[in-house]
Design an enzyme around this catalytic site. Structure first.
Site, PDB file in Angstrom:
ATOM      1  N   GLU A 245       0.890  -1.166   0.000  1.00  0.00           N
ATOM      2  CA  GLU A 245       0.000   0.000   0.000  1.00  0.00           C
ATOM      3  C   GLU A 245       0.923   1.210   0.000  1.00  0.00           C
ATOM      4  OE1 GLU A 245      -3.189  -0.091  -0.213  1.00  0.00           O
ATOM      5  OE2 GLU A 245      -3.798  -2.051   0.521  1.00  0.00           O
ATOM      6  N   CYS A 279      -2.378   9.604   2.424  1.00  0.00           N
ATOM      7  CA  CYS A 279      -2.067   8.909   1.162  1.00  0.00           C
ATOM      8  C   CYS A 279      -3.194   9.080   0.160  1.00  0.00           C
ATOM      9  CB  CYS A 279      -1.790   7.429   1.421  1.00  0.00           C
ATOM     10  SG  CYS A 279      -3.132   6.593   2.279  1.00  0.00           S
TER      11      CYS A 279
HETATM   12  P1  NDP Z   1       8.264   5.236   4.409  1.00  0.00           P
HETATM   13  O1  NDP Z   1       8.262   4.455   3.145  1.00  0.00           O
HETATM   14  O2  NDP Z   1       9.387   6.161   4.653  1.00  0.00           O
HETATM   15  O3  NDP Z   1       8.226   4.245   5.676  1.00  0.00           O
HETATM   16  C1  NDP Z   1       7.200   3.287   5.828  1.00  0.00           C
HETATM   17  C2  NDP Z   1       7.689   2.222   6.800  1.00  0.00           C
HETATM   18  O4  NDP Z   1       8.737   1.466   6.190  1.00  0.00           O
HETATM   19  C3  NDP Z   1       8.278   2.786   8.090  1.00  0.00           C
HETATM   20  O5  NDP Z   1       7.941   1.954   9.172  1.00  0.00           O
HETATM   21  C4  NDP Z   1       9.761   2.723   7.799  1.00  0.00           C
HETATM   22  O6  NDP Z   1      10.539   2.702   8.960  1.00  0.00           O
HETATM   23  C5  NDP Z   1       9.860   1.413   7.057  1.00  0.00           C
HETATM   24  N1  NDP Z   1      11.071   1.246   6.270  1.00  0.00           N
HETATM   25  C6  NDP Z   1      11.975   2.191   5.875  1.00  0.00           C
HETATM   26  N2  NDP Z   1      12.947   1.615   5.129  1.00  0.00           N
HETATM   27  C7  NDP Z   1      12.654   0.293   5.050  1.00  0.00           C
HETATM   28  C8  NDP Z   1      13.267  -0.821   4.391  1.00  0.00           C
HETATM   29  N3  NDP Z   1      14.375  -0.699   3.663  1.00  0.00           N
HETATM   30  N4  NDP Z   1      12.680  -2.035   4.513  1.00  0.00           N
HETATM   31  C9  NDP Z   1      11.538  -2.187   5.225  1.00  0.00           C
HETATM   32  N5  NDP Z   1      10.913  -1.173   5.858  1.00  0.00           N
HETATM   33  C10 NDP Z   1      11.460   0.060   5.774  1.00  0.00           C
HETATM   34  O7  NDP Z   1       6.855   5.964   4.457  1.00  0.00           O
HETATM   35  P2  NDP Z   1       6.359   7.020   5.529  1.00  0.00           P
HETATM   36  O8  NDP Z   1       6.388   6.414   6.885  1.00  0.00           O
HETATM   37  O9  NDP Z   1       7.052   8.309   5.288  1.00  0.00           O
HETATM   38  O10 NDP Z   1       4.811   7.168   5.145  1.00  0.00           O
HETATM   39  C11 NDP Z   1       4.339   8.054   4.194  1.00  0.00           C
HETATM   40  C12 NDP Z   1       4.075   7.333   2.892  1.00  0.00           C
HETATM   41  O11 NDP Z   1       3.140   6.289   3.128  1.00  0.00           O
HETATM   42  C13 NDP Z   1       3.442   8.222   1.846  1.00  0.00           C
HETATM   43  O12 NDP Z   1       4.027   7.932   0.593  1.00  0.00           O
HETATM   44  C14 NDP Z   1       1.985   7.780   1.862  1.00  0.00           C
HETATM   45  O13 NDP Z   1       1.315   8.016   0.652  1.00  0.00           O
HETATM   46  C15 NDP Z   1       2.122   6.333   2.152  1.00  0.00           C
HETATM   47  N6  NDP Z   1       0.892   5.798   2.710  1.00  0.00           N
HETATM   48  C16 NDP Z   1       0.159   4.941   1.950  1.00  0.00           C
HETATM   49  C17 NDP Z   1      -1.042   4.466   2.418  1.00  0.00           C
HETATM   50  C18 NDP Z   1      -1.842   3.501   1.618  1.00  0.00           C
HETATM   51  O14 NDP Z   1      -2.720   2.869   2.199  1.00  0.00           O
HETATM   52  N7  NDP Z   1      -1.605   3.326   0.329  1.00  0.00           N
HETATM   53  C19 NDP Z   1      -1.574   4.873   3.722  1.00  0.00           C
HETATM   54  C20 NDP Z   1      -0.706   5.752   4.463  1.00  0.00           C
HETATM   55  C21 NDP Z   1       0.480   6.194   3.943  1.00  0.00           C
HETATM   56  P3  NDP Z   1      11.116   4.105   9.517  1.00  0.00           P
HETATM   57  O15 NDP Z   1       9.931   4.990   9.722  1.00  0.00           O
HETATM   58  O16 NDP Z   1      11.750   3.685  10.770  1.00  0.00           O
HETATM   59  O17 NDP Z   1      12.041   4.613   8.449  1.00  0.00           O
END
Ligand code: NDP
Length: 500
Positions: A245, A279
């Site tokens: 997602e 999102c």
């Molecule tokens: P990120 O992609 O930065 O992070 C998402 C999660 O992935 C966090 O827990 C992060 O940890 C973790 N993460 C980071 N690097 C890795 C890796 N290499 N492998 C596995 N996990 C990893 O997104 P954001 O938290 O900034 O969220 C915002 C984004 O989420 C926007 O693009 C938004 O559109 C999207 N979103 C989509 C939704 C949907 O349903 N389609 C709903 C809500 C948001 P850490 O935070 O510790 O870096």
């Protein structure tokens, strides 16, 4: 309360992740950082717990999950205040988010048996001597990786459906909102104290990466498209299935017969709820020429009345992730440098940690403000000839998450033609709260579905069983068949399927 230097930027000190409020810098909480070994051990514990959770059966799981739902409902204000203290989200917005999460948990729990339970399907004439059984079995252990912008609704959209389908879960919350994540993991442990059916592991992105490689049976990821690619690459190493997602750049189309007051109100809420950090938030609007001027005026008037601030009851709180402010500023600057105009807000609206509502018009379609996820309280509004042009522009991006249409006569056909997983007619975002409907995107917005029947099936493997219920009149799947039987089968197939 301890105050740290950069409000909102998570800090790791002495093996702990320290989470702070983006507006005030006040510490919201601290949690132990997991090593890769810790993550692997959590997955092992979850695997042991899995046998117990499956053994509870539908009725046992249902009873526990409804009690968990009751804890969330009864302590909703407390959780909303945690979300506000950590991410800065206004309390009312946090309440709305948690209400949706509770609704989904309730629905998934009550519908798991109907959607996933064993059933017998009708046999066809070919192989009529066999009965066909179908059931859906849990994967085992699901790794859930969540974002910060909806720290309750978004992870629970995967966690609740995964648990209801009979899986155990290891959850990695965003480093920006670990306290909210740990809050409901602890609340769950109060109603399910026997085994670690739901656990959290904390830390930075490397902890999420470790979870992908820790032997989970499926990863449910919600976050940016860039990280989704990394998650999928990591899961490809072990052919671990993934649900992605990811980001969006949702468009709203305003047709000639739209109720403009309703459209303007929904555009402002859809674009600016959670300070635009949504999102499925509206980021681009295409309004047809006859209604364009009146619509823009109404949007500017409504957005201009929004309140911004740290107080829990402001309409817009701070930008949760400080680094996002540079992206919002770049998008506004780029739009204006390329001929766009700010009819509300503009560069001066960026006052870290806040961004005031900004409405941009005449922005070229190839600019960052139109093509990239802004994740701030900004909207671009473009005048288009007709709904066809609006659709062409709306569908021109690699993203395809949600969208919105305001209008009457053509609204449904326009919604169908939006290249997106979801669409709302005469509202924005509402599909996320409708627990009977699946949620997910296409293209760069990911694949797989949470919510609804599809969301339950996403966390289960189909198991197909055939059972002989009588002798074969025309045996085909055996070396004992005779040439005469094959000839009769050929004749039968021509009779059954030979005419169109
Ligand atoms: P990120 O992609 O930065 O992070 C998402 C999660 O992935 C966090 O827990 C992060 O940890 C973790 N993460 C980071 N690097 C890795 C890796 N290499 N492998 C596995 N996990 C990893 O997104 P954001 O938290 O900034 O969220 C915002 C984004 O989420 C926007 O693009 C938004 O559109 C999207 N979103 C989509 C939704 C949907 O349903 N389609 C709903 C809500 C948001 P850490 O935070 O510790 O870096």
């Amino acid at each position: 309360m301890t105050t740290v230097h950069v409000p909102g930027v998570p800090v790791i000190a002495d093996g702990e992740l320290i989470s702070t409020n983006p507006a005030t810098g006040d510490e919201a909480g601290r949690l132990p950082v997991a090593s890769a070994d810790d993550v692997a051990r959590a997955v092992e514990r979850a695997r042991t717990a899995s046998a117990w959770w499956i053994g509870l059966g539908d009725a046992g799981r249902r009873e526990r999950l409804l009690r968990f739902r009751a804890v969330l409902a009864n302590r909703i204000t407390e959780l909303a205040e945690v979300v506000n203290a950590e991410g800065g989200k206004p309390v009312a917005e946090a309440v709305v988010e948690i209400v949706s999460a509770i609704e989904h948990l309730d629905w998934a729990t009550r519908n798991a048996r109907r959607v996933l339970g064993p059933r017998q399907l009708r046999s066809r004439l070919i192989l009529a001597e066999f009965a066909a059984h179908l059931e859906y079995q849990p994967y085992g252990v699901i790794g859930v990786i969540g974002p910060w912008n909806y720290p309750v609704l978004t992870p629970l959209g995967s966690i609740g459906y995964a648990l209801a389908a009979g899986n155990t879960v290891v959850f990695k919350p965003s480093e920006y909102t670990p306290v909210a994540g740990q809050w409901y993991v602890d609340a769950f442990a109060e109603v399910v104290p026997e085994h670690p059916v739901l656990q959290a592991v904390h830390g930075l992105g490397d902890v999420g990466a470790a979870l992908c490689r820790a032997g989970v049976d499926k990863v449910a990821f919600t976050g940016s498209t860039a990280t989704a690619r990394k998650v999928m690459a990591a899961c490809a190493e072990t052919l671990t299935p993934v649900l992605l997602e990811s980001g969006g750049k949702d468009a709203m189309i305003v047709d000639t017969d739209a109720d403009l007051d309703a459209a303007a109100e929904a555009a402002v809420w859809g674009g600016m709820t959670n300070a635009g950090q949504t999102c499925i938030g509206i980021e681009r609007i295409y309004a047809v020429a006859p209604v364009y001027d009146a619509f823009v005026a109404k949007v500017v008037e409504r957005a201009g009345r929004l309140t911004v601030g740290a107080a829990g009851d402001a309409d817009l709180g701070p930008i949760t992730m400080p680094a996002q402010i540079d992206i919002i500023r770049r998008h506004i600057d780029d739009a204006l440098a390329r001929g766009g105009r700010a009819v509300l807000g503009g560069p001066d609206a960026v006052q870290p940690p806040y961004v005031r509502p900004t409405i941009l018009v005449d922005v070229p379609e190839d600019s960052a403000a139109v093509r990239e996820e802004t994740f701030g309280p900004t909207l671009t509004i473009k005048k288009v000839r007709d709904a066809n042009e609006a659709l062409t522009l709306a569908n021109a991006l690699p993203y395809g998450l949600g969208g919105s249409v305001f209008g009457q006569r053509r609204a449904i056909p326009i919604a169908r033609r939006l290249r997106s997983g979801m669409a709302a007619i005469n509202s924005t975002i509402t599909f996320v709260g409708m627990s009977t409907l699946p949620f997910g995107g296409v293209g760069d917005s990911g694949f797989g579905r949470i919510h609804g029947d599809d969301g339950l099936r996403e966390f289960a493997r189909s198991k197909a069983i055939t059972r002989r219920r009588g002798p074969s009149v025309l045996p085909a799947m055996t070396f004992d068949r005779t040439p005469a039987q094959i000839a009769r089968i050929v004749k039968l197939v021509k009779t059954l399927y030979g005419r169109s």
